[in-house]
Motif scaffolding. Structure first.
Motif, PDB file in Angstrom:
ATOM      1  N   TRP A   1      57.485  -6.342 -68.203  1.00 20.36           N
ATOM      2  CA  TRP A   1      56.892  -7.587 -67.707  1.00 20.36           C
ATOM      3  C   TRP A   1      55.903  -7.280 -66.574  1.00 20.36           C
ATOM      4  O   TRP A   1      54.785  -7.787 -66.563  1.00 20.36           O
ATOM      5  CB  TRP A   1      57.990  -8.506 -67.165  1.00 20.36           C
ATOM      6  N   ALA A   2      56.355  -6.464 -65.624  1.00 24.75           N
ATOM      7  CA  ALA A   2      55.525  -6.168 -64.449  1.00 24.75           C
ATOM      8  C   ALA A   2      54.234  -5.448 -64.827  1.00 24.75           C
ATOM      9  O   ALA A   2      53.179  -5.684 -64.229  1.00 24.75           O
ATOM     10  CB  ALA A   2      56.317  -5.336 -63.455  1.00 24.75           C
ATOM     11  N   ARG A   3      54.305  -4.565 -65.833  1.00 28.87           N
ATOM     12  CA  ARG A   3      53.140  -3.772 -66.219  1.00 28.87           C
ATOM     13  C   ARG A   3      52.216  -4.492 -67.194  1.00 28.87           C
ATOM     14  O   ARG A   3      50.991  -4.343 -67.125  1.00 28.87           O
ATOM     15  CB  ARG A   3      53.601  -2.454 -66.854  1.00 28.87           C
ATOM     16  N   ARG A   4      52.797  -5.283 -68.129  1.00 31.17           N
ATOM     17  CA  ARG A   4      51.988  -5.782 -69.244  1.00 31.17           C
ATOM     18  C   ARG A   4      51.897  -7.305 -69.332  1.00 31.17           C
ATOM     19  O   ARG A   4      50.881  -7.825 -69.811  1.00 31.17           O
ATOM     20  CB  ARG A   4      52.547  -5.235 -70.561  1.00 31.17           C
ATOM     21  N   ALA A   5      52.926  -8.013 -68.923  1.00 28.79           N
ATOM     22  CA  ALA A   5      52.925  -9.468 -69.116  1.00 28.79           C
ATOM     23  C   ALA A   5      52.319 -10.222 -67.936  1.00 28.79           C
ATOM     24  O   ALA A   5      51.602 -11.207 -68.136  1.00 28.79           O
ATOM     25  CB  ALA A   5      54.353  -9.963 -69.376  1.00 28.79           C
ATOM     26  N   ILE A   6      52.604  -9.792 -66.714  1.00 28.92           N
ATOM     27  CA  ILE A   6      52.162 -10.535 -65.535  1.00 28.92           C
ATOM     28  C   ILE A   6      50.706 -10.255 -65.159  1.00 28.92           C
ATOM     29  O   ILE A   6      49.961 -11.196 -64.856  1.00 28.92           O
ATOM     30  CB  ILE A   6      53.114 -10.272 -64.346  1.00 28.92           C
ATOM     31  N   PRO A   7      50.233  -8.996 -65.171  1.00 32.17           N
ATOM     32  CA  PRO A   7      48.867  -8.731 -64.703  1.00 32.17           C
ATOM     33  C   PRO A   7      47.754  -9.523 -65.388  1.00 32.17           C
ATOM     34  O   PRO A   7      46.788  -9.907 -64.707  1.00 32.17           O
ATOM     35  CB  PRO A   7      48.715  -7.217 -64.949  1.00 32.17           C
TER      36      PRO A   7
END
Length: 348
Positions: free
Chosen positions: A17-23
């Motif tokens: 999530w932190a690497r791919r979904a949120i940015p």
């Protein structure tokens, strides 16, 4: 200003999530990250380039340390409801991964609390945020194949090669029904607009399975209006793999609708490369359906919907209350697998 979020749970899927979904979501700002594991927290902070003061070991610490409008929960499932209740009590909106509670009764308590406080409670049912199920929902609502006669859903993947039998996925509680089939059951409710009434489930895994609990199941679901659905899912299939949303055949009086969605691939892969919808008319004529493209898909699209709900007061499609039917269906299937009997679906 975009709403500020506290992201709780950075291990495994939460880290993804932190690497791919949120940015990609420009309508939110990460105020802090939270994880109780010091090594996981440090690695995530370094990768994301966050100040040390914005990486905390608990939600309690983060709520006291930073200003935030909302909490995004991607920690282990058993922590979802307690963390959501803590965030709501602090006046923060909540986006929580599925399943958002360990039982529908626990989920209902969270839903009631969010309603009491007037806060957004959204469940991340990310498979809804792809063009194929959206098109299928629209076509069925328009009566494209007439009265529905039956639905079959197949999910096939092979996930039995990890050399370590202690791999976390092998130890998930109900890894097929709770971790994967909930996506398909939720899509079933979305595309048909109907609720499940009764369920019969049979689980039986081969001796070579590395999973502690069921990795495959056959489920018969009776929906409202006497619609019968056949579901077959397996993490242990050597058959041709389906995309993650499964392969769907929806039979109707005036034809058949087939669709599949959410293919695999890495970060650079086209997220909808395997989204397909086909209408088959009487006489065998197959008509591919053109799908709409979106700026964001899956979890990122859901997070954008969440941010919009906070900013404008709109109601997300997957509120906690709306998700109770999906959770209740999974529970009924789990009870049926244990009892060997047909079980009623009990939505709080």
């Amino acid at each position: 200003m975009p709403p500020k979020i506290i992201h709780v749970g950075l291990g495994g899927w939460g880290g993804d999530w932190a690497r791919r979904a949120i940015p990609p979501v420009t309508t939110v700002e990460v105020a802090a990250i939270v994880d109780p594991d010091e090594e996981t927290l440090h690695a995530a902070r370094a990768e994301l380039g966050l100040a040390e003061a914005r990486a905390l070991p608990s939600l309690t610490d983060a709520l006291a340390a930073v200003e935030a409008d909302a909490v995004v929960i991607t920690a282990p499932a058993v922590t979802h409801a307690p963390l959501a209740l803590e965030a709501l009590a602090a006046g923060r909106h909540v986006l929580v991964e599925k399943p958002f509670a360990t039982s529908s009764q626990e989920a209902d308590r969270v839903v009631r609390r969010a309603d009491e406080l007037g806060l957004v409670l959204q469940v991340s049912q990310n498979y809804r945020n792809y063009p194929a199920p959206k098109a299928a929902q629209r076509l069925l609502a328009e009566g494209a194949i007439g009265e529905l006669a039956g639905i079959s859903i197949d999910f096939r993947q092979w996930d039995n090669d990890n050399p370590f039998e202690t791999h976390p996925h092998y130890r998930f509680p109900h890894p097929l029904l709770h971790d994967m089939a909930i996506h398909h059951f939720d899509l079933l409710r979305k595309v048909t607009g109907k609720e499940a009434v009764r369920v019969y489930a049979k689980v039986s895994d081969p001796s070579f399975s590395k999973y502690v609990e069921e990795a495959s199941a056959v489920v018969t679901i009776e929906m409202t209006d006497d619609l019968v659905v056949s579901y077959r899912g397996s993490w242990l299939s050597r058959g041709e793999p389906t995309p993650w949303a499964g392969a769907w055949r929806i039979a109707g009086e005036d034809g058949e609708l087939l669709f599949t969605s959410r293919g695999g691939g890495g970060p650079e892969a086209d997220p909808i490369a395997q989204d397909r919808v086909t209408l088959r008319r009487p006489g065998g004529r197959a008509e591919p359906v053109e799908l709409e493209r979106q700026d964001l898909y899956g979890r990122a699209a859901g997070l954008e919907i969440f941010a919009d709900a906070i900013a404008t007061g709109t109601v997300p499609e997957t509120t906690g209350a709306a998700n109770l039917g999906s959770l209740a269906l999974v529970e009924a299937a789990t009870r049926s697998a244990a009892s060997g009997q047909v079980e009623e679906v009990r939505i709080p």
